[in-house]
Design a protein around this motif. Structure first.
Motif, PDB file in Angstrom:
ATOM      1  N   MET A   1      26.373  21.020  48.933  1.00 44.50           N
ATOM      2  CA  MET A   1      26.218  20.217  50.128  1.00 44.50           C
ATOM      3  C   MET A   1      26.682  18.774  49.914  1.00 44.50           C
ATOM      4  O   MET A   1      27.398  18.260  50.761  1.00 44.50           O
ATOM      5  CB  MET A   1      24.752  20.289  50.583  1.00 44.50           C
ATOM      6  N   PRO A   2      26.288  18.109  48.807  1.00 44.27           N
ATOM      7  CA  PRO A   2      26.765  16.733  48.609  1.00 44.27           C
ATOM      8  C   PRO A   2      28.290  16.645  48.528  1.00 44.27           C
ATOM      9  O   PRO A   2      28.877  15.666  48.984  1.00 44.27           O
ATOM     10  CB  PRO A   2      26.126  16.309  47.288  1.00 44.27           C
ATOM     11  N   ARG A   3      28.935  17.662  47.965  1.00 45.46           N
ATOM     12  CA  ARG A   3      30.401  17.658  47.892  1.00 45.46           C
ATOM     13  C   ARG A   3      31.016  17.733  49.283  1.00 45.46           C
ATOM     14  O   ARG A   3      32.028  17.088  49.546  1.00 45.46           O
ATOM     15  CB  ARG A   3      30.917  18.805  47.026  1.00 45.46           C
ATOM     16  N   LEU A   4      30.437  18.524  50.164  1.00 42.66           N
ATOM     17  CA  LEU A   4      30.943  18.608  51.530  1.00 42.66           C
ATOM     18  C   LEU A   4      30.822  17.262  52.231  1.00 42.66           C
ATOM     19  O   LEU A   4      31.737  16.842  52.948  1.00 42.66           O
ATOM     20  CB  LEU A   4      30.189  19.679  52.324  1.00 42.66           C
ATOM     21  N   ILE A   5      29.719  16.587  52.018  1.00 42.85           N
ATOM     22  CA  ILE A   5      29.522  15.268  52.624  1.00 42.85           C
ATOM     23  C   ILE A   5      30.547  14.281  52.082  1.00 42.85           C
ATOM     24  O   ILE A   5      31.159  13.515  52.830  1.00 42.85           O
ATOM     25  CB  ILE A   5      28.080  14.779  52.398  1.00 42.85           C
ATOM     26  N   LEU A   6      30.767  14.302  50.766  1.00 49.39           N
ATOM     27  CA  LEU A   6      31.757  13.417  50.146  1.00 49.39           C
ATOM     28  C   LEU A   6      33.163  13.711  50.674  1.00 49.39           C
ATOM     29  O   LEU A   6      33.926  12.788  50.988  1.00 49.39           O
ATOM     30  CB  LEU A   6      31.719  13.550  48.624  1.00 49.39           C
ATOM     31  N   ILE A   7      33.508  14.981  50.789  1.00 49.66           N
ATOM     32  CA  ILE A   7      34.814  15.361  51.338  1.00 49.66           C
ATOM     33  C   ILE A   7      34.953  14.815  52.758  1.00 49.66           C
ATOM     34  O   ILE A   7      35.993  14.276  53.137  1.00 49.66           O
ATOM     35  CB  ILE A   7      35.008  16.895  51.299  1.00 49.66           C
ATOM     36  N   GLY A   8      33.898  14.927  53.553  1.00 52.12           N
ATOM     37  CA  GLY A   8      33.930  14.406  54.915  1.00 52.12           C
ATOM     38  C   GLY A   8      34.123  12.893  54.953  1.00 52.12           C
ATOM     39  O   GLY A   8      34.911  12.385  55.750  1.00 52.12           O
ATOM     40  N   LEU A   9      33.436  12.174  54.087  1.00 56.12           N
ATOM     41  CA  LEU A   9      33.589  10.718  54.038  1.00 56.12           C
ATOM     42  C   LEU A   9      35.007  10.316  53.650  1.00 56.12           C
ATOM     43  O   LEU A   9      35.606   9.429  54.265  1.00 56.12           O
ATOM     44  CB  LEU A   9      32.581  10.115  53.054  1.00 56.12           C
ATOM     45  N   VAL A  10      35.556  10.968  52.634  1.00 56.30           N
ATOM     46  CA  VAL A  10      36.923  10.665  52.189  1.00 56.30           C
ATOM     47  C   VAL A  10      37.923  10.990  53.296  1.00 56.30           C
ATOM     48  O   VAL A  10      38.830  10.207  53.585  1.00 56.30           O
ATOM     49  CB  VAL A  10      37.254  11.429  50.886  1.00 56.30           C
ATOM     50  N   ALA A  11      37.752  12.134  53.940  1.00 63.36           N
ATOM     51  CA  ALA A  11      38.661  12.532  55.011  1.00 63.36           C
ATOM     52  C   ALA A  11      38.591  11.558  56.182  1.00 63.36           C
ATOM     53  O   ALA A  11      39.627  11.187  56.745  1.00 63.36           O
ATOM     54  CB  ALA A  11      38.334  13.948  55.486  1.00 63.36           C
ATOM     55  N   GLY A  12      37.398  11.135  56.549  1.00 58.59           N
ATOM     56  CA  GLY A  12      37.261  10.178  57.640  1.00 58.59           C
ATOM     57  C   GLY A  12      37.919   8.851  57.321  1.00 58.59           C
ATOM     58  O   GLY A  12      38.605   8.257  58.157  1.00 58.59           O
ATOM     59  N   LEU A  29      40.765  19.685  49.098  1.00 58.54           N
ATOM     60  CA  LEU A  29      39.489  19.486  48.415  1.00 58.54           C
ATOM     61  C   LEU A  29      38.564  20.687  48.574  1.00 58.54           C
ATOM     62  O   LEU A  29      37.852  21.054  47.629  1.00 58.54           O
ATOM     63  CB  LEU A  29      38.812  18.213  48.905  1.00 58.54           C
ATOM     64  N   LEU A  30      38.556  21.306  49.737  1.00 57.70           N
ATOM     65  CA  LEU A  30      37.743  22.516  49.906  1.00 57.70           C
ATOM     66  C   LEU A  30      38.222  23.636  48.996  1.00 57.70           C
ATOM     67  O   LEU A  30      37.420  24.373  48.411  1.00 57.70           O
ATOM     68  CB  LEU A  30      37.760  22.978  51.366  1.00 57.70           C
ATOM     69  N   ILE A  31      39.534  23.766  48.853  1.00 61.19           N
ATOM     70  CA  ILE A  31      40.090  24.810  47.997  1.00 61.19           C
ATOM     71  C   ILE A  31      39.837  24.493  46.520  1.00 61.19           C
ATOM     72  O   ILE A  31      39.369  25.347  45.761  1.00 61.19           O
ATOM     73  CB  ILE A  31      41.595  24.998  48.273  1.00 61.19           C
ATOM     74  N   LEU A  32      40.121  23.252  46.116  1.00 56.03           N
ATOM     75  CA  LEU A  32      40.033  22.895  44.697  1.00 56.03           C
ATOM     76  C   LEU A  32      38.609  22.660  44.205  1.00 56.03           C
ATOM     77  O   LEU A  32      38.265  23.075  43.093  1.00 56.03           O
ATOM     78  CB  LEU A  32      40.879  21.653  44.417  1.00 56.03           C
ATOM     79  N   LEU A  33      37.774  22.013  44.991  1.00 61.76           N
ATOM     80  CA  LEU A  33      36.431  21.675  44.535  1.00 61.76           C
ATOM     81  C   LEU A  33      35.385  22.731  44.867  1.00 61.76           C
ATOM     82  O   LEU A  33      34.415  22.892  44.138  1.00 61.76           O
ATOM     83  CB  LEU A  33      35.984  20.334  45.136  1.00 61.76           C
TER      84      LEU A  33
END
Length: 115
Positions: A1-12, A29-33
């Motif tokens: 879950m924290p990785r999804l939030i981080l991915i969202g912040l970076v993408a935004g 990031l979803l594929i690699l991480l």
């Protein structure tokens, strides 16, 4: 879950800075991480970037930096292209799809650096 939030912040952040976020940030990031399958990563990214794009467009609109007419001239055909792309993606195996995507990103990166 924290990785999804981080991915969202970076993408935004990248979406607002450069007009990118879904395909160039979220999908890789979803594929690699998180080991998402490419189709799931793409669909998840499209859903997430819709919210990101709307939020960014509203913020830019407050500054008077959105030309609604041009946005519609680009956005409506892009929506039709998204339907076609989603249909086509279902007919391509995951590995060639991932390689084609990587080649597209690399090619665009070189083009931007050179041109």
């Amino acid at each position: 879950m924290p990785r999804l939030i981080l991915i969202g912040l970076v993408a935004g952040l990248f979406s607002a800075l450069f007009g990118v976020g879904g395909g160039t940030v979220i999908v890789p990031l979803l594929i690699l991480l998180l080991a998402f399958e490419p189709r799931l990563a793409t669909a998840t990214s499209l859903a997430a970037i819709g919210l990101t794009a709307l939020t960014g467009a509203i913020r830019y609109g407050f500054e008077g930096n959105v030309h609604v007419g041009y946005a519609l001239l680009v956005g409506l055909p892009a929506a039709a292209g998204a339907i076609g792309g989603a249909v086509l993606q279902q007919r391509i195996a995951a590995r060639p799809l991932t390689l084609a995507f990587a080649a597209l990103l690399a090619g665009l990166g070189v083009w931007m650096l050179v041109g």
